[in-house]
Design an enzyme around this catalytic site. Structure first.
Site, PDB file in Angstrom:
ATOM      1  CD1 TRP A 207      -1.255  -0.339  -4.020  1.00 45.07           C
ATOM      2  CD2 TRP A 207      -1.797   1.182  -5.817  1.00 45.07           C
ATOM      3  NE1 TRP A 207      -1.798  -1.031  -4.979  1.00 45.07           N
ATOM      4  CE2 TRP A 207      -2.139  -0.398  -6.159  1.00 45.07           C
ATOM      5  CE3 TRP A 207      -1.866   2.009  -6.692  1.00 45.07           C
ATOM      6  CZ2 TRP A 207      -2.803  -0.589  -7.047  1.00 45.07           C
ATOM      7  CZ3 TRP A 207      -2.550   1.678  -8.073  1.00 45.07           C
ATOM      8  CH2 TRP A 207      -3.021   0.264  -8.237  1.00 45.07           C
TER       9      TRP A 207
ATOM     10  CD1 TRP B  26     -12.168  11.965 -14.107  1.00 40.51           C
ATOM     11  CD2 TRP B  26     -10.806  12.737 -12.589  1.00 40.51           C
ATOM     12  NE1 TRP B  26     -11.321  12.342 -14.814  1.00 40.51           N
ATOM     13  CE2 TRP B  26     -10.318  13.070 -13.904  1.00 40.51           C
ATOM     14  CE3 TRP B  26     -10.250  13.354 -11.742  1.00 40.51           C
ATOM     15  CZ2 TRP B  26      -8.958  13.654 -14.299  1.00 40.51           C
ATOM     16  CZ3 TRP B  26      -8.861  13.914 -11.965  1.00 40.51           C
ATOM     17  CH2 TRP B  26      -8.261  13.911 -13.037  1.00 40.51           C
TER      18      TRP B  26
ATOM     19  CG  ASN C 135      -8.353   2.805   0.408  1.00 41.51           C
ATOM     20  OD1 ASN C 135      -8.276   3.485  -0.338  1.00 41.51           O
ATOM     21  ND2 ASN C 135      -8.214   1.405  -0.027  1.00 41.51           N
TER      22      ASN C 135
ATOM     23  CD  GLU D 256      -2.884  -1.093  -0.139  1.00 43.78           C
ATOM     24  OE1 GLU D 256      -3.341   0.043  -0.654  1.00 43.78           O
ATOM     25  OE2 GLU D 256      -2.759  -2.454  -0.521  1.00 43.78           O
TER      26      GLU D 256
ATOM     27  CD1 TRP E 263      -9.941  11.663  -6.060  1.00 39.17           C
ATOM     28  CD2 TRP E 263     -12.073  11.328  -7.103  1.00 39.17           C
ATOM     29  NE1 TRP E 263     -11.081  12.159  -5.004  1.00 39.17           N
ATOM     30  CE2 TRP E 263     -12.289  11.643  -5.615  1.00 39.17           C
ATOM     31  CE3 TRP E 263     -13.169  10.642  -7.761  1.00 39.17           C
ATOM     32  CZ2 TRP E 263     -13.423  11.501  -5.152  1.00 39.17           C
ATOM     33  CZ3 TRP E 263     -14.369  10.765  -7.357  1.00 39.17           C
ATOM     34  CH2 TRP E 263     -14.851  11.253  -5.970  1.00 39.17           C
TER      35      TRP E 263
ATOM     36  CD1 TRP F 112     -16.708  14.234 -17.741  1.00 38.13           C
ATOM     37  CD2 TRP F 112     -17.233  12.878 -16.450  1.00 38.13           C
ATOM     38  NE1 TRP F 112     -15.620  13.664 -17.463  1.00 38.13           N
ATOM     39  CE2 TRP F 112     -16.212  12.284 -16.873  1.00 38.13           C
ATOM     40  CE3 TRP F 112     -18.060  11.797 -15.772  1.00 38.13           C
ATOM     41  CZ2 TRP F 112     -15.411  11.250 -16.285  1.00 38.13           C
ATOM     42  CZ3 TRP F 112     -17.650  10.567 -15.179  1.00 38.13           C
ATOM     43  CH2 TRP F 112     -16.017  10.454 -15.648  1.00 38.13           C
TER      44      TRP F 112
HETATM   45  P1  FAD Z   1      -2.766   2.067   5.340  1.00 38.39           P
HETATM   46  O1  FAD Z   1      -3.824   0.918   4.919  1.00 38.39           O
HETATM   47  O2  FAD Z   1      -2.401   2.065   6.569  1.00 38.39           O
HETATM   48  O3  FAD Z   1      -1.824   2.132   4.253  1.00 38.39           O
HETATM   49  C1  FAD Z   1      -0.371   2.718   4.421  1.00 38.39           C
HETATM   50  C2  FAD Z   1      -0.171   4.038   3.460  1.00 38.39           C
HETATM   51  O4  FAD Z   1      -0.017   3.685   2.221  1.00 38.39           O
HETATM   52  C3  FAD Z   1      -1.033   4.940   3.755  1.00 38.39           C
HETATM   53  O5  FAD Z   1      -0.775   5.700   4.906  1.00 38.39           O
HETATM   54  C4  FAD Z   1      -0.719   5.710   2.498  1.00 38.39           C
HETATM   55  O6  FAD Z   1       0.295   6.444   2.429  1.00 38.39           O
HETATM   56  C5  FAD Z   1      -0.456   4.554   1.443  1.00 38.39           C
HETATM   57  N1  FAD Z   1      -1.702   4.191   0.556  1.00 38.39           N
HETATM   58  C6  FAD Z   1      -2.593   3.254   0.903  1.00 38.39           C
HETATM   59  N2  FAD Z   1      -3.594   3.114   0.076  1.00 38.39           N
HETATM   60  C7  FAD Z   1      -3.156   3.852  -0.963  1.00 38.39           C
HETATM   61  C8  FAD Z   1      -3.690   3.940  -2.099  1.00 38.39           C
HETATM   62  N3  FAD Z   1      -4.746   3.509  -2.826  1.00 38.39           N
HETATM   63  N4  FAD Z   1      -3.332   5.275  -2.896  1.00 38.39           N
HETATM   64  C9  FAD Z   1      -2.261   5.605  -2.534  1.00 38.39           C
HETATM   65  N5  FAD Z   1      -1.471   5.451  -1.528  1.00 38.39           N
HETATM   66  C10 FAD Z   1      -1.920   4.458  -0.634  1.00 38.39           C
HETATM   67  N6  FAD Z   1      -4.326   8.788   0.202  1.00 38.39           N
HETATM   68  C11 FAD Z   1      -3.495   9.747   0.372  1.00 38.39           C
HETATM   69  O7  FAD Z   1      -2.436   9.645   0.979  1.00 38.39           O
HETATM   70  N7  FAD Z   1      -3.900  11.084   0.045  1.00 38.39           N
HETATM   71  C12 FAD Z   1      -5.060  11.232  -0.749  1.00 38.39           C
HETATM   72  O8  FAD Z   1      -5.418  12.203  -1.373  1.00 38.39           O
HETATM   73  C13 FAD Z   1      -5.578  10.171  -1.033  1.00 38.39           C
HETATM   74  N8  FAD Z   1      -6.972  10.256  -1.835  1.00 38.39           N
HETATM   75  C14 FAD Z   1      -7.536   9.124  -2.343  1.00 38.39           C
HETATM   76  C15 FAD Z   1      -8.832   9.208  -3.259  1.00 38.39           C
HETATM   77  C16 FAD Z   1      -9.431   8.211  -3.623  1.00 38.39           C
HETATM   78  C17 FAD Z   1     -10.629   8.527  -4.215  1.00 38.39           C
HETATM   79  C18 FAD Z   1      -9.147   6.959  -3.204  1.00 38.39           C
HETATM   80  C19 FAD Z   1      -9.981   5.797  -3.478  1.00 38.39           C
HETATM   81  C20 FAD Z   1      -7.983   7.066  -2.358  1.00 38.39           C
HETATM   82  C21 FAD Z   1      -7.400   7.918  -1.893  1.00 38.39           C
HETATM   83  N9  FAD Z   1      -5.921   7.619  -1.140  1.00 38.39           N
HETATM   84  C22 FAD Z   1      -5.400   8.687  -0.676  1.00 38.39           C
HETATM   85  C23 FAD Z   1      -5.529   6.336  -0.809  1.00 38.39           C
HETATM   86  C24 FAD Z   1      -6.013   5.850   0.446  1.00 38.39           C
HETATM   87  O9  FAD Z   1      -7.304   5.784   0.806  1.00 38.39           O
HETATM   88  C25 FAD Z   1      -5.534   6.441   1.743  1.00 38.39           C
HETATM   89  O10 FAD Z   1      -3.846   6.522   1.671  1.00 38.39           O
HETATM   90  C26 FAD Z   1      -5.716   5.567   3.148  1.00 38.39           C
HETATM   91  O11 FAD Z   1      -7.275   5.533   3.366  1.00 38.39           O
HETATM   92  C27 FAD Z   1      -4.997   6.004   4.335  1.00 38.39           C
HETATM   93  O12 FAD Z   1      -5.091   5.673   5.384  1.00 38.39           O
HETATM   94  P2  FAD Z   1      -4.024   4.746   6.100  1.00 38.39           P
HETATM   95  O13 FAD Z   1      -2.917   5.818   6.352  1.00 38.39           O
HETATM   96  O14 FAD Z   1      -4.722   4.240   7.385  1.00 38.39           O
HETATM   97  O15 FAD Z   1      -3.599   3.670   5.290  1.00 38.39           O
END
Ligand code: FAD
Length: 484
Positions: free
Chosen positions: A286, A367, A349, A283, A390, A314
Site C-alpha cells: 500500500w 479531507w 491504522n 501493507e 485521506w 464541505w
Molecule cells: P504495519 O501494519 O506494520 O505495516 C507495515 C508498513 O506498511 C507500514 O510501516 C507502512 O509503511 C505501510 N503501510 C501500512 N498500511 C498502509 C496504508 N494504509 N497506506 C500506506 N502504507 C501503509 N502511513 C504512513 O506511512 N504515512 C502517513 O502519512 C500515513 N497517513 C495515513 C493517513 C490516514 C487517514 C490513514 C487511514 C492511514 C495513513 N497511513 C500513513 C497508513 C498507516 O496508518 C500507517 O502506515 C501505519 O499505521 C503504520 O504503522 P506500522 O508501521 O506499524 O504498520
C-alpha cells in the site's frame, strides 16, 4: 578552491538516512575513494517540496544524529549544510575538488526536479553526477497499464509488483569509508528542527528511537515474534500488533527491499507464518501504491483524484475542527486516537481510518484539513501515504472506500477495542466506566456516571454531533456528489 581530486566522491543523503542498502554510498565506497557524506537542509529553494511538519522535523533531527554516530563509527562523518541544494552541492564540490557526486533517486516530482538542478549545476563545473534507484520495490514507470497510465486499483497493482519478481538483494553497509578532508559543517542545533519553547516532544522521545539500528531491530523483533497473528492483531489498537516501521521507512532508515527480503526469508524459514507475512508485505505494498500514485499526481494533497468531488459542499466549522484536533469530540475512540497522535506522533491504522471518516463524514469537513493536521503531527507523515489514505477515506481517491461506508465510532470501538483498554489509556477521565459503556458514555445512567467520576459536558464532552444524524447528513451530501 582545491584542484580536482580524481578520487574524491560526495554522497548526497536525503530520505535515505541509512548506511546499508544505500546504492549511492555503496558505489562511492566501492570506488575506494575518500567519501564526503552530505545532508543539505534545503527549505528555501524547492518551492514544490512540502515543508516538513513539526513531528517529522523532530524525527529528522534524531535521525541525522543517529546517522552521524554510525558514520563516526566508520571513521567518517556527516557534513551538514543549509541552502539551495544545487548551489550548496556545487560549492562543496568546488571547495573539495570532488570528482563526482552520487545520490539515490526519490521518485517524487519535487525531488526529481531538485536532483535535475543539482545535476545541471555539477555539469556546469565539470563534476560527474550519478543517481541510483532504490527508494521503492518497483520503479513507477515499470508498473503501467497497456496505454501507459499508472494503476488506480490496489489489487492488480500489487499483483503486478509481485509478478515482477524479487527486488534486488539489499547491499551491505560499507565496511569502511575512505577518509575525506575536513570541511566546515553546520551544527545541527542551529537548524532548530526540534521544539524548544515549549518542548512538546517528550511523548515522541518516550515512544520512538529513530535511526537505522533501531529500524533494523524493530524489523527483526517483529519478524521473530510480532508477525504471528498479524492479519488479525493489526486491527487492534489496544495491542502492539504491527511493526511500527512507518517513520523508519518514511526517512529511509530502512529500505522497502530490506523489509521485503527479510520478510521473505522469515516466511521461508517458518512456513506457518507465510499468511501473516504476505499480509504484512501487502501493507508495504500500500505504501508503494501510494508512492506510485504520487509519482503520477504530484498535487495529491491538494486535488481530488475524482473531479466529481470538486463541487462537494464541505462545511466550514472551526469549532468542530478544533474539537477533533484536540480529542474532544465526545466519541471515546476518536478522542483516544487524536490524543495518541498528539502525544506520540503516531496513531494506530484502524483508528486513523475511524478519525478520518469521522472528520469527513460525520463533520463533513474537507479531507484536506485532516490531511494537514496529520502532516504536522505524524512522525511518519508521508507525501504519498498521507493524502492517498485521506482521499481513500473521503471517497475522492484511488480505489476509494465506498461512499456509503460511514464508520460507526461506537461499533468500531466495541469491535477493535473490546475491553476499552485503548480508550482507558488515552482518555483517562473515562477510565472508571464499565467496559460496556466506555465507547458510549452518554448511554450511562446518572448513577453509573457518578460512580465513574464522569460528568458529561464537564469532565468529558457530550458528542459534538449525534451519530445517526451525522451519518444521514453524510449520506445525503455524498449522494448529491454521486448524482451531480
Ligand atoms: P504495519 O501494519 O506494520 O505495516 C507495515 C508498513 O506498511 C507500514 O510501516 C507502512 O509503511 C505501510 N503501510 C501500512 N498500511 C498502509 C496504508 N494504509 N497506506 C500506506 N502504507 C501503509 N502511513 C504512513 O506511512 N504515512 C502517513 O502519512 C500515513 N497517513 C495515513 C493517513 C490516514 C487517514 C490513514 C487511514 C492511514 C495513513 N497511513 C500513513 C497508513 C498507516 O496508518 C500507517 O502506515 C501505519 O499505521 C503504520 O504503522 P506500522 O508501521 O506499524 O504498520
Amino acid at each position: 578552491m582545491a584542484g580536482k581530486s580524481a578520487s574524491l566522491h560526495i554522497v548526497w543523503f536525503r530520505d535515505d538516512l541509512r548506511l546499508s542498502d544505500h546504492p549511492a554510498l555503496h558505489a562511492a565506497s566501492q570506488s575506494g575513494a575518500p567519501v564526503i557524506c552530505l545532508y543539505v537542509l534545503d527549505d528555501t529553494s524547492n518551492a514544490q517540496l512540502r515543508p516538513l511538519g513539526g513531528a517529522a522535523r523532530w524525527w529528522l533531527a534524531q535521525s541525522l544524529r543517529a546517522l552521524q554516530a554510525d558514520l563516526n563509527a566508520l571513521g567518517s562523518r556527516l557534513v551538514l549544510r543549509r541552502g539551495p541544494a544545487a548551489k550548496v552541492i556545487a560549492a562543496l564540490a568546488r571547495e573539495t575538488g570532488a570528482a563526482a557526486v552520487f545520490w539515490n533517486e526519490i521518485a517524487q516530482a519535487p525531488h526529481l526536479a531538485a536532483a535535475e538542478r543539482v545535476a545541471a549545476s555539477l555539469q556546469a563545473i565539470g563534476v560527474a553526477a550519478q543517481s541510483f534507484p532504490g527508494d521503492l520495490l518497483a520503479a513507477p514507470p515499470s508498473i503501467r497499464t497497456k496505454d501507459g497510465r499508472g494503476l488506480r486499483v490496489f489489487t492488480p497493482f500489487w499483483r503486478r509488483v509481485q509478478a515482477s519478481g524479487d527486488p534486488p538483494k539489499p547491499l551491505p553497509a560499507p565496511a569502511k569509508l575512505g577518509r575525506a578532508p575536513d570541511v566546515a559543517t553546520d551544527r545541527l542545533e542551529t537548524w532548530r528542527l526540534e521544539p524548544s519553547q515549549p518542548d512538546w516532544a517528550g511523548g515522541l522521545r518516550e515512544t520512538w528511537e529513530p535511526g537505522e539500528r533501531s529500524a533494523q531491530a524493530r524489523l527483526n523483533a517483529f519478524l521473530e515474534t510480532g508477525v504471528s497473528g498479524y492479519s488479525v492483531q493489526r486491527d487492534r489498537p489496544d495491542r502492539d500488533g504491527t511493526s511500527g516501521l512507518s517513520p523508519h521507512l518514511r526517512f529511509g532508515e530502512i529500505s522497502p527491499r530490506q523489509v521485503w527480503h527479510a520478510a521473505r526469508f522469515a516466511a521461508a524459514a517458518r512456513p506457518a507464518l507465510a499468511g501473516d507475512i504476505d499480509k504484512f508485505l501487502s501493507e508495504v505494498g500500500w505504501r508503494e501504491f501510494c508512492r506510485h500514485l504520487l509519482f503520477d499526481v504530484s498535487d495529491l494533497a491538494d486535488r481530488n483524484l475524482q473531479p466529481s468531488f470538486d463541487a462537494f459542499a464541505w462545511r466550514r466549522d472551526d469549532k468542530a475542527l478544533a474539537a477533533w484536533q484536540r480529542g474532544q469530540t465526545g466519541y471515546p475512540v476518536v478522542d483516544a486516537g487524536m490524543r495518541q497522535l498528539w502525544h506520540t506522533g503516531t496513531m494506530h491504522n484502524r483508528v486513523r481510518m475511524v478519525v478520518a471518516s469521522f472528520l469527513v463524514k460525520h463533520l463533513l469537513i474537507d479531507w484536506r484539513e485532516g490531511e494537514k493536521w496529520f502532516w504536522n503531527t505524524l512522525v511518519d507523515a508521508d507525501a504519498g501515504s498521507n493524502p492517498a489514505n485521506w482521499q481513500w477515506v473521503a471517497g475522492s481517491g484511488a480505489d476509494a472506500a465506498p461512499y456509503f461506508r460511514v464508520f460507526n465510532p461506537i461499533l468500531q470501538g466495541e469491535k477493535f477495542d473490546p475491553d476499552g483498554a485503548y480508550v482507558r489509556r488515552w482518555v483517562p477521565e473515562l477510565g472508571q466506566l464499565p467496559t460496556g459503556l466506555i465507547h458510549q458514555p452518554w448511554s450511562a445512567s446518572p448513577l453509573e456516571l457518578k460512580a465513574a467520576g464522569v460528568e458529561l459536558g464537564t469532565t468529558y464532552p457530550q458528542p459534538i454531533v449525534d451519530h445517526r444524524r451525522g451519518r444521514e447528513r453524510a449520506l445525503e451530501a455524498y449522494a448529491k456528489t454521486r448524482n451531480g
